[in-house]
Design an enzyme around this catalytic site. Structure first.
Site, PDB file in Angstrom:
ATOM      1  N   HIS A 243       0.855  -1.198   0.000  1.00 36.23           N
ATOM      2  CA  HIS A 243       0.000   0.000   0.000  1.00 36.23           C
ATOM      3  C   HIS A 243       0.882   1.236   0.000  1.00 36.23           C
ATOM      4  CE1 HIS A 243      -4.016  -1.797   1.102  1.00 36.23           C
ATOM      5  NE2 HIS A 243      -3.209  -2.821   1.338  1.00 36.23           N
TER       6      HIS A 243
ATOM      7  N   GLU B 289       3.304  -0.067   3.895  1.00 33.34           N
ATOM      8  CA  GLU B 289       2.822   1.240   3.416  1.00 33.34           C
ATOM      9  C   GLU B 289       4.052   2.000   2.932  1.00 33.34           C
ATOM     10  OE1 GLU B 289      -0.281   2.601   3.426  1.00 33.34           O
ATOM     11  OE2 GLU B 289      -1.440   1.417   4.852  1.00 33.34           O
TER      12      GLU B 289
HETATM   13  O1  0X9 Z   1      -6.554   1.271   5.761  1.00 34.77           O
HETATM   14  C1  0X9 Z   1      -5.966   0.448   5.057  1.00 34.77           C
HETATM   15  O2  0X9 Z   1      -6.542  -0.414   4.414  1.00 34.77           O
HETATM   16  C2  0X9 Z   1      -4.446   0.502   4.990  1.00 34.77           C
HETATM   17  N1  0X9 Z   1      -3.995   1.848   4.896  1.00 34.77           N
HETATM   18  S1  0X9 Z   1      -4.240   2.687   3.506  1.00 34.77           S
HETATM   19  O3  0X9 Z   1      -3.858   4.055   3.759  1.00 34.77           O
HETATM   20  N2  0X9 Z   1      -3.288   2.146   2.380  1.00 34.77           N
HETATM   21  O4  0X9 Z   1      -5.581   2.528   3.119  1.00 34.77           O
HETATM   22  C3  0X9 Z   1      -3.889  -0.097   6.259  1.00 34.77           C
HETATM   23  C4  0X9 Z   1      -4.230  -1.528   6.437  1.00 34.77           C
HETATM   24  C5  0X9 Z   1      -3.599  -2.052   7.646  1.00 34.77           C
HETATM   25  N3  0X9 Z   1      -3.835  -3.443   7.775  1.00 34.77           N
HETATM   26  C6  0X9 Z   1      -4.572  -3.919   8.783  1.00 34.77           C
HETATM   27  N4  0X9 Z   1      -5.073  -3.119   9.655  1.00 34.77           N
HETATM   28  N5  0X9 Z   1      -4.746  -5.200   8.863  1.00 34.77           N
HETATM   29 ZN    ZN Z   2      -4.028   1.165   0.814  1.00 33.83          ZN
END
Ligand code: 0X9
Ligand code: ZN
Length: 431
Positions: A311, A384
């Site tokens: 990400h 990320e």
């Molecule tokens: O929110 C998300 O899906 C991810 N961040 S983003 O800014 N790319 O959208 C973080 C995901 C983290 N993963 C878990 N919490 N399992």
């Molecule tokens: Zn993301």
């Protein structure tokens, strides 16, 4: 002259997509992108505060230490201020998005279906497919390309397998890289393509790369959400689009089937950027990846041992669980948590990212990492990528950043691959 060439390229790509995706034209026009958004910096020093911000429904773009950058629609701004957290306006988000890629007006097309000037080094869908096919041509004995099914709009979701005998299902540990679950996170497609290049072009000359390819089977899915990614660039200026392109556009990373919708880490409203869908795996894209991963259970044993989902942005390395802030929970004991964090921290020492349990960022439910781990005991991380800094540029670094920011992860990826057969080995345990 140059502008004209780009126009022709755009037409050619459009025609190409129509051929590739016959379902494409028959689809009702789904909800369009948002307008009238304002960027804010919110001081949110811990997971509880950040989860509170996420639950207001604003679009959380990134985190840098205590500061979250969010995009809020007018109706969300009251709720944002009602959190009681310090909120600072950074101005009109649409205007800042519109300014990206406009440095050279002679080199832009409206409706170009391609990246604008300053971003042409990024691969759109057609270019990604061309690159994958070129890899097959260049390395027929090292890779196999297969579609794992189609997106909502009918684009193939491609998986490239890298192996010293790619057309044989060897009894070797398998590893999976997925990119671009979120549409606007274009740098991640480049990361998957970088991994492919490293482990194919490098095979003949680099002994450690050869050793890793010889001892593993490596799967790479460069775009899990091609419909969203194409929509993000289709108008000629970026839309900051996150979700897929179902009529009720769904956040793929809230649609996975473990603890789906359990814990306030996703939204039940269709308009939200973290809409979880009407049911787990309602998105064709998560279904396809799920079915692929399920298909790697051979003789009752999951072959894929570890996974990175790429990400942007914030420069973090995250591991399960996301649905709870508890360090241990059903299916995740203290030893396993220790193995996750030890490898996470050692990879972070290589690339300079910040390592943490994913719920330390904010609570998410229905994320890919939680499902991979709980369902299959796949050691599943989220990376990320660049940048850490806030602002409209967050998802849209210039293409000059592709090489430095993907190669920055080479040694972390290599370390990950070294332990990918048995992550607990990193804490002296066997598998
Ligand atoms: O929110 C998300 O899906 C991810 N961040 S983003 O800014 N790319 O959208 C973080 C995901 C983290 N993963 C878990 N919490 N399992
Ligand atoms: Zn993301």
């Amino acid at each position: 002259m140059f502008t004209k060439r780009r126009g022709l390229v755009a037409v050619a790509i459009g025609a190409c997509l129509a051929l590739l995706a016959p379902a494409y034209t028959g689809v009702a026009e789904p909800a369009t992108a948002k307008t009238g958004r304002t960027l804010f910096e919110v001081t949110a020093p811990d997971s509880a505060a950040r989860t509170k911000v996420a639950r207001t429904g604003v679009d959380v773009l990134g985190q840098n230490k205590d500061v979250l950058t969010v995009a809020a629609e007018p109706f969300q701004q009251f709720a944002l201020r009602a959190t009681g957290l310090k909120v600072k306006s950074l101005g009109d988000y649409e205007a800042q998005l519109a300014a990206l890629g406009k440095s050279d007006f002679t080199d832009r097309e409206v409706g170009a279906l391609d990246f604008p000037s300053g971003y042409t080094g990024y691969h759109n869908y057609a270019e990604t497919v061309a690159e994958l096919n070129q890899t097959v041509t260049d390395h027929p004995n090292l890779v196999k390309l297969q579609s794992i099914g189609k997106s909502y709009e009918g684009r193939d979701l491609w998986a490239l397998k890298i192996s010293n005998s790619p057309n044989t299902d060897q009894a070797k540990p398998e590893v999976l890289f997925t990119c671009n679950q979120h549409a606007r996170e274009h740098l991640t497609v480049e990361m998957c393509l970088r991994i492919i290049k490293q482990y194919t072009d490098g095979y003949a000359t680099n002994a450690s790369i050869k050793a890793l390819v010889d001892s593993r089977e490596i799967w790479v899915v460069p775009s899990v959400n091609p419909d969203g990614a194409e929509y993000d660039i289709a108008s000629g200026s970026f839309r900051s689009w996150r979700k897929n392109r179902q009529p009720s556009a769904t956040d793929p990373n809230r649609n996975w089937g473990y603890k789906w919708g359990c814990c306030g880490g996703s939204s039940g409203s269709v308009s939200s950027e973290t809409y979880r869908g009407p049911s787990a795996f309602s998105a064709p894209e998560t279904q396809r990846v799920r079915d692929f991963v399920n298909s790697r259970v051979v003789g009752g044993v999951q072959q894929i041992k570890s996974h990175i989902d790429w990400h942007t942005y914030s420069e973090l390395i995250l591991w399960p669980y996301g649905y709870t802030t508890a360090d241990t929970a059903p299916g995740l004991d203290a030893n396993q948590a220790k193995a996750f964090s030890t490898l996470g921290k050692q990879m972070a020492a290589k690339n300079g990212y910040t390592p943490e349990q994913s719920s330390d960022l904010y609570i998410t439910d229905g994320s890919v990492n939680d499902w991979m781990w709980f369902q299959h005991k796949i050691w599943s991380y989220t990376f990320e990528m660049y940048p850490t800094s806030s602002g409209a540029g967050g998802f849209y670094p210039r293409d000059t950043q592709i090489a430095p920011q993907t190669s920055r992860n080479d040694s972390a990826v290599e370390l990950f691959l070294q332990y990918s057969d048995c992550v607990p080995r990193i804490i002296g345990q066997s598998c």
